[in-house]
Motif scaffolding. Structure first.
Motif, PDB file in Angstrom:
ATOM      1  N   THR A  29       0.836  -1.215   0.000  1.00 46.28           N
ATOM      2  CA  THR A  29       0.000   0.000   0.000  1.00 46.28           C
ATOM      3  C   THR A  29       0.862   1.253   0.000  1.00 46.28           C
ATOM      4  OG1 THR A  29      -1.750  -1.159   1.189  1.00 46.28           O
ATOM      5  CG2 THR A  29      -1.813   1.247   1.244  1.00 46.28           C
ATOM      6  N   GLU A  30       1.906   1.258   0.828  1.00 48.06           N
ATOM      7  CA  GLU A  30       2.798   2.422   0.897  1.00 48.06           C
ATOM      8  C   GLU A  30       3.496   2.663  -0.432  1.00 48.06           C
ATOM      9  OE1 GLU A  30       4.725   2.857   5.202  1.00 48.06           O
ATOM     10  OE2 GLU A  30       4.706   0.776   4.550  1.00 48.06           O
ATOM     11  N   LEU A  31       4.008   1.604  -1.045  1.00 47.11           N
ATOM     12  CA  LEU A  31       4.688   1.747  -2.332  1.00 47.11           C
ATOM     13  C   LEU A  31       3.734   2.243  -3.411  1.00 47.11           C
ATOM     14  CD1 LEU A  31       6.925  -1.456  -2.303  1.00 47.11           C
ATOM     15  CD2 LEU A  31       7.706   0.910  -2.134  1.00 47.11           C
ATOM     16  N   SER A  32       2.522   1.710  -3.420  1.00 47.73           N
ATOM     17  CA  SER A  32       1.521   2.138  -4.414  1.00 47.73           C
ATOM     18  C   SER A  32       1.155   3.599  -4.226  1.00 47.73           C
ATOM     19  CB  SER A  32       0.268   1.271  -4.313  1.00 47.73           C
ATOM     20  OG  SER A  32       0.544  -0.069  -4.656  1.00 47.73           O
ATOM     21  N   ASP A  33       1.055   4.036  -2.979  1.00 49.60           N
ATOM     22  CA  ASP A  33       0.728   5.428  -2.678  1.00 49.60           C
ATOM     23  C   ASP A  33       1.841   6.365  -3.172  1.00 49.60           C
ATOM     24  OD1 ASP A  33      -0.796   7.530  -1.716  1.00 49.60           O
ATOM     25  OD2 ASP A  33      -0.125   7.313   0.355  1.00 49.60           O
ATOM     26  N   ILE A  34       3.083   5.965  -2.953  1.00 44.78           N
ATOM     27  CA  ILE A  34       4.220   6.768  -3.425  1.00 44.78           C
ATOM     28  C   ILE A  34       4.243   6.816  -4.944  1.00 44.78           C
ATOM     29  CG2 ILE A  34       6.749   6.851  -3.557  1.00 44.78           C
ATOM     30  CD1 ILE A  34       6.740   5.656  -0.668  1.00 44.78           C
TER      31      ILE A  34
END
Length: 407
Positions: free
Chosen positions: A58-63
């Motif tokens: 989720t964090e990588l996708s958000d970035i």
């Protein structure tokens, strides 16, 4: 051996024996335990220790989504920050980028430039001039929002952006990376409606390259942050708590440099033979200098770019005071291939190199320099990176961080 960053101290064997390194095992184990148990000084800032493996999909996708937001609107994105908020991203981008391709007009991703790392009036004037006729955006990185250098740069560039595209559009081109709940930048971001990412409270600036601080500018520039993180996870596992001392490259590096320090080698020179790694050394210098330079103790971290600096600093390293050791960053495989041509007149006398790759000559210079410096009384350590890619840079980042923590 070819799929990971490795450490080798064999060229320092005249100065550091295997028995001496082995004798450090208990001390290193105690240091690792202090890190894991978070019982030592600075234990509030050990969030980097298992950071790579804790980064979620989720964090990588958000970035990546935020990076696309800027990519879709901007030719240039200015990352504003100082110290670890600048050097980590700069190190990775300089290692991966091709300056000549960046100079071309048709780019697949925005050109990432930097501000807030100095108070140079000419620098800021020239940056503003470049941005004048370009579509640009800003990544503002600051825990407090009041650190002089980045705050000054953001004030100037925010006004320029708002004057250019209006406040409503500007808020789509400004991303803030700051504290979760407090500080001037958090207050401004909430008021203006900027997209934000959080700087974790337990990760110090010099360890922050694998947080949004580093990952967002790297993603904006078009590089694969997933591979960067994957490499860091691989090295986190390789340097894990249960890995035997002799198989843990970060532990052995930390032990070796401390043996040399106790033997009077007070200065460590990080040497690279690839100009793309210049800013990696700058990041390394902050990481080790700020971490170890306390209580009137610590190895002084310096760096040189060889073969360039052989023609300047080489003399001092070869024949100066014997208070130094070198750690050579060696890249095994180049991305491109350039062969040396034959010249009929051979006025430069280099026809004996005809048909060889430029990197083969560079590797000969690397080996010859190491041998000469060892003969001159300078211990040489070697860290080899298979090639310069996101994956291996991720490994190298975590290797240095873990070794720094132990050391």
């Amino acid at each position: 051996m070819g799929n990971k960053v490795t450490f080798d101290y064999s060229k320092a064997s005249c100065f550091v024996s295997e028995a001496e390194v082995a004798s450090m095992e208990k001390l290193v184990a105690a240091a690792k335990e202090e890190l894991v148990s978070r019982s030592g000084a600075g234990n509030d800032f050990l969030g980097w220790l298992h950071l790579p493996s804790s980064i979620s999909e989720t964090e990588l996708s958000d970035i990546e989504a935020a990076a696309k937001q800027l990519k879709d609107r901007c030719e240039i994105v200015v990352a504003i920050g100082i110290g670890g908020s600048y050097l980590g991203a700069k190190a990775v981008l300089e290692a991966l980028s091709n300056t000549f391709i960046q100079m071309q007009t048709k780019q697949k991703a925005p050109l990432v430039l930097f501000a807030g790392q100095n108070i140079g009036e000419d620098y800021l004037y020239e940056l503003q001039h470049i941005l004048q006729n370009r579509q640009f955006g800003l990544i503002n990185i600051s825990k407090s929002g009041t650190t002089t250098e980045p705050a000054l740069a953001f004030r100037l560039l925010k006004k320029q952006l708002e004057d250019k595209v209006g406040k409503n559009e500007a808020k789509n081109r400004i991303i803030a990376i700051t504290d979760a709940s407090k500080g001037a930048l958090r207050k401004l971001a909430d008021k203006e409606g900027y997209k934000t990412f959080i700087i974790p409270d337990n990760v110090g600036g010099r360890f922050s390259v694998l947080t949004p601080v580093g990952l967002l500018p790297i993603a904006v520039a078009g590089y694969d942050i997933r591979q960067l993180v994957k490499g860091a996870v691989a090295m986190e596992n390789k340097c894990g708590e249960n890995v035997p001392f002799t198989e843990n490259p970060a532990a052995v590096y930390a032990a070796t440099r401390n043996i040399l320090y106790k033997a009077g080698k007070k200065i460590e020179i990080l040497v690279n033979f690839n100009p793309k790694l210049h800013f990696f050394a700058e990041w390394w210098k902050q990481l080790y200098g700020e971490s170890e330079g306390k209580d009137h103790l610590g190895i002084y971290p310096a760096s040189v770019d060889f073969t360039t600096d052989l023609h300047s600093m080489g003399q001092w390293i070869q024949d100066g005071e014997r208070t130094i050791f070198e750690t050579v960053l060696s890249v095994k495989k180049m991305k491109y291939k350039v062969e040396i041509p034959t010249d009929e007149e051979n006025l430069d006398g280099l026809n004996f190199l005809a048909g060889k790759r430029v990197d083969e000559v560079n590797k000969m210079a690397e080996l010859g320099t190491q041998i000469a410096h060892v003969d001159g009384g300078v211990p040489n350590l070697k860290i080899e990176i298979p090639e310069i890619t996101e994956y291996y840079l991720g490994q190298l980042i975590y290797f240095f961080e873990k070794a720094c923590g132990i050391s």
